[in-house]
Write a protein that holds these residues in place. Structure first.
Motif, PDB file in Angstrom:
ATOM      1  N   LEU A   1      21.960  32.287  58.862  1.00 28.65           N
ATOM      2  CA  LEU A   1      20.960  32.089  57.816  1.00 28.65           C
ATOM      3  C   LEU A   1      20.297  33.410  57.475  1.00 28.65           C
ATOM      4  O   LEU A   1      20.024  34.226  58.353  1.00 28.65           O
ATOM      5  CB  LEU A   1      19.881  31.102  58.275  1.00 28.65           C
ATOM      6  CG  LEU A   1      20.312  29.674  58.580  1.00 28.65           C
ATOM      7  CD1 LEU A   1      19.100  28.866  59.032  1.00 28.65           C
ATOM      8  CD2 LEU A   1      20.951  29.023  57.362  1.00 28.65           C
ATOM      9  N   ASP A   2      20.009  33.616  56.212  1.00 24.68           N
ATOM     10  CA  ASP A   2      19.259  34.790  55.790  1.00 24.68           C
ATOM     11  C   ASP A   2      17.801  34.634  56.220  1.00 24.68           C
ATOM     12  O   ASP A   2      17.261  33.526  56.227  1.00 24.68           O
ATOM     13  CB  ASP A   2      19.344  34.949  54.273  1.00 24.68           C
ATOM     14  CG  ASP A   2      18.768  36.272  53.814  1.00 24.68           C
ATOM     15  OD1 ASP A   2      17.560  36.297  53.506  1.00 24.68           O
ATOM     16  OD2 ASP A   2      19.513  37.266  53.781  1.00 24.68           O
ATOM     17  N   LEU A   3      17.159  35.745  56.569  1.00 20.69           N
ATOM     18  CA  LEU A   3      15.782  35.679  57.030  1.00 20.69           C
ATOM     19  C   LEU A   3      14.807  35.255  55.943  1.00 20.69           C
ATOM     20  O   LEU A   3      13.643  34.964  56.239  1.00 20.69           O
ATOM     21  CB  LEU A   3      15.358  37.031  57.613  1.00 20.69           C
ATOM     22  CG  LEU A   3      16.070  37.453  58.904  1.00 20.69           C
ATOM     23  CD1 LEU A   3      15.561  38.815  59.372  1.00 20.69           C
ATOM     24  CD2 LEU A   3      15.900  36.410  59.997  1.00 20.69           C
ATOM     25  N   SER A   4      15.253  35.189  54.716  1.00 22.15           N
ATOM     26  CA  SER A   4      14.384  34.707  53.642  1.00 22.15           C
ATOM     27  C   SER A   4      14.246  33.180  53.671  1.00 22.15           C
ATOM     28  O   SER A   4      13.362  32.625  53.008  1.00 22.15           O
ATOM     29  CB  SER A   4      14.934  35.138  52.278  1.00 22.15           C
ATOM     30  OG  SER A   4      16.216  34.569  52.050  1.00 22.15           O
ATOM     31  N   VAL A   5      15.086  32.505  54.433  1.00 25.99           N
ATOM     32  CA  VAL A   5      15.009  31.040  54.551  1.00 25.99           C
ATOM     33  C   VAL A   5      13.749  30.669  55.332  1.00 25.99           C
ATOM     34  O   VAL A   5      13.482  31.217  56.403  1.00 25.99           O
ATOM     35  CB  VAL A   5      16.262  30.483  55.256  1.00 25.99           C
ATOM     36  CG1 VAL A   5      16.127  28.986  55.506  1.00 25.99           C
ATOM     37  CG2 VAL A   5      17.504  30.787  54.435  1.00 25.99           C
ATOM     38  N   GLU A   6      12.956  29.741  54.813  1.00 24.10           N
ATOM     39  CA  GLU A   6      11.755  29.289  55.502  1.00 24.10           C
ATOM     40  C   GLU A   6      12.124  28.572  56.798  1.00 24.10           C
ATOM     41  O   GLU A   6      13.178  27.926  56.889  1.00 24.10           O
ATOM     42  CB  GLU A   6      10.965  28.328  54.604  1.00 24.10           C
ATOM     43  CG  GLU A   6      10.454  28.949  53.316  1.00 24.10           C
ATOM     44  CD  GLU A   6       9.286  29.887  53.558  1.00 24.10           C
ATOM     45  OE1 GLU A   6       8.660  29.788  54.638  1.00 24.10           O
ATOM     46  OE2 GLU A   6       9.001  30.717  52.662  1.00 24.10           O
TER      47      GLU A   6
END
Length: 371
Positions: A314-319
Motif C-alpha cells: 500500500l502507498d503511504l498516502s492510504v489512510e
C-alpha cells in the motif's frame, strides 16, 4: 538548578519508599529535583534510582505530579545524546500513559509544537502513545497533531484514532520484556485453523517469480531489525491462485530463502488475521528481542504500520482506516517453521505469509532470535 548533560559518579542516597510516596502527593517538585540532581550517582540517566523516582512521580495523578513528570521527560529530551537520556524520555512517556486517565496530560498540548525545540519530540511521542492507549479526538490534541504535520514530524503520519485492529499492539505495549515465542506445530494447530498442503499449491509456487523491492523490504523488516535474523520476500504468480491453495505446498515451492529446506509436510501452516501479524511485528519493535533495546511505543506503532503497508504493498498516502479495510481483503498465514538454515529454532521463530486480493502476489516475512 541548571540542567546537566552528564551524570557524575558521586552517590546520592534517595529517601526511603515511604517518603517518596508522600513526596509524590505533597511535594512532587522534590522528586523532580532528586531526579535531575547532577550528583545522583550514576553514569547514565537511565539508572535504577532515577527509574524509581519516575515510578513514584508518575503514580501521582495530581496535576502537580503530572506537570513534574512531563518536565522530567522534557529535561531528558534536552539532554540530547547524553547516556541514557533517550531511554529515560521514552520511559517517562511510557509510565505516564499507563495511568487510567489522560485528563492531567491535556494542558501540556495547549501550546503548539516548535521546530528545533527538543521538548517537541517528547510531547510528540507522548501524544502518540496516548493515541494508541485511548484514542484522541478533542482539542488541543488535534491542533497539536496539525502542528506536527506542518513540521513534517514522522509521527504525524499516524492518526489520533485508536483502532480495534490495534488491540494486540495495545495489549503487548504494557509488557516490557515480552518476547516473541516460537510455536511448535501442535501448538499452532491448537490455536489457529490448520490448512493442509495441496498439489495445486505446490504447482503454483513453482511458477512464481521473485520480485526485488528494496523499499518494501526495508519497511517490512524494520520492526524486526534488532532480532538475530530477519527477512522479507515478495513473489508474483502468473495466474490468480485459488485461496485453498495458499498453503505450505505453495510456500515451500516459492524458492524463498527463509523457508529453504522445508517441505509441505514439515512447514506447519495455519490461517490467521492481519491484526495477529501486526501484534507480532510490534513485539520486537517495542522490546528489541534478546539483545536490542526496542523503540518507544509510538515509534513501534509507526514501524509496525509501515511494515503492514509494505506487506500489502500500500502507498503511504492510504489512510489507516482504509488500510484496516484492505487488510481484511488479504489472506494471512502464520507459520511454525522450526529449526533450519535460516531459523535458529531456539527462542523466537516467527513467520507469516500474505496473499493479496488479486491472488497473484505473495509476501513472506520471517524472523528468528536466540540467546
Amino acid at each position: 538548578m541548571p540542567e546537566s548533560t552528564t551524570a557524575t559518579t558521586t552517590a546520592t542516597t534517595l529517601p526511603n519508599d515511604a517518603s517518596l510516596r508522600v513526596y509524590a502527593v505533597t511535594d512532587p517538585e522534590r522528586l523532580y529535583d532528586l531526579a535531575v540532581e547532577p550528583a545522583r550517582g550514576a553514569p547514565t540517566w537511565y539508572a535504577p534510582e532515577v527509574l524509581k523516582l519516575v515510578e513514584f512521580l508518575t503514580a501521582g495523578h495530581s496535576q502537580a505530579a503530572t506537570d513534574c513528570a512531563v518536565r522530567l521527560g522534557e529535561h531528558a529530551a534536552r539532554l540530547g545524546e547524553a547516556p541514557g537520556a533517550a531511554a529515560l524520555m521514552a520511559h517517562v512517556a511510557h509510565e505516564l500513559v499507563r495511568r487510567p486517565s489522560s485528563a492531567a496530560l491535556r494542558p501540556h498540548f495547549e501550546g503548539p509544537p516548535v521546530a528545533d525545540d527538543p521538548t517537541t519530540e517528547f510531547r510528540a511521542s507522548l501524544l502518540h502513545e496516548m493515541a494508541l492507549r485511548w484514542g484522541l479526538r478533542d482539542e488541543p490534541y488535534v491542533t497539536f497533531q496539525a502542528g506536527l504535520r506542518e513540521l513534517g514530524h514522522p509521527l504525524s503520519w499516524l492518526p489520533l484514532a485508536s483502532f480495534y485492529f490495534e488491540n494486540a499492539m495495545r495489549e503487548r505495549s504494557w509488557m516490557r520484556g515480552a518476547m516473541l515465542s516460537s510455536l511448535r506445530p501442535e501448538e499452532l494447530y491448537a490455536a489457529y485453523p490448520a490448512i493442509p498442503p495441496t498439489t495445486a499449491g505446490a504447482e503454483a509456487g513453482r511458477a512464481a517469480r521473485r520480485v526485488s523491492d528494496g523499499r518494501r523490504t526495508e519497511a517490512a523488516v524494520a520492526p524486526l531489525a534488532e532480532l538475530g535474523r530477519y527477512a522479507a520476500e515478495f513473489f508474483t504468480l502468473p495466474v490468480a491462485l485459488d485461496p485453498v491453495d495458499f498453503n505450505s505446498g505453495l510456500l515451500t515451492a516459492l524458492g524463498s530463502t527463509c523457508l529453504a529446506g522445508f517441505t509441505p509436510e514439515t512447514l506447519a501452516t495455519a490461517h490467521t488475521t492481519a491484526d495477529d501479524v501486526a501484534g507480532d511485528l510490534f513485539v520486537p519493535a517495542f522490546d528489541g528481542g534478546m539483545w536490542g533495546d526496542g523503540r518507544p511505543r509510538a515509534y513501534s506503532r509507526l514501524v509496525t504500520w509501515r511494515a503492514m503497508y509494505a506487506l500489502m504493498d500500500l502507498d503511504l498516502s492510504v489512510e489507516l482506516g482504509d488500510a484496516v479495510r484492505a487488510a481484511a481483503e488479504h489472506r494471512w498465514l502464520r507459520l511454525a517453521p522450526g529449526r533450519s538454515d535460516f531459523f535458529f529454532g531456539d527462542l523466537s521463530d516467527v513467520a507469516f505469509a500474505v496473499l493479496d486480493p488479486t491472488r497473484t502476489r505473495v509476501a513472506v516475512v520471517a524472523a528468528t532470535d536466540t540467546d
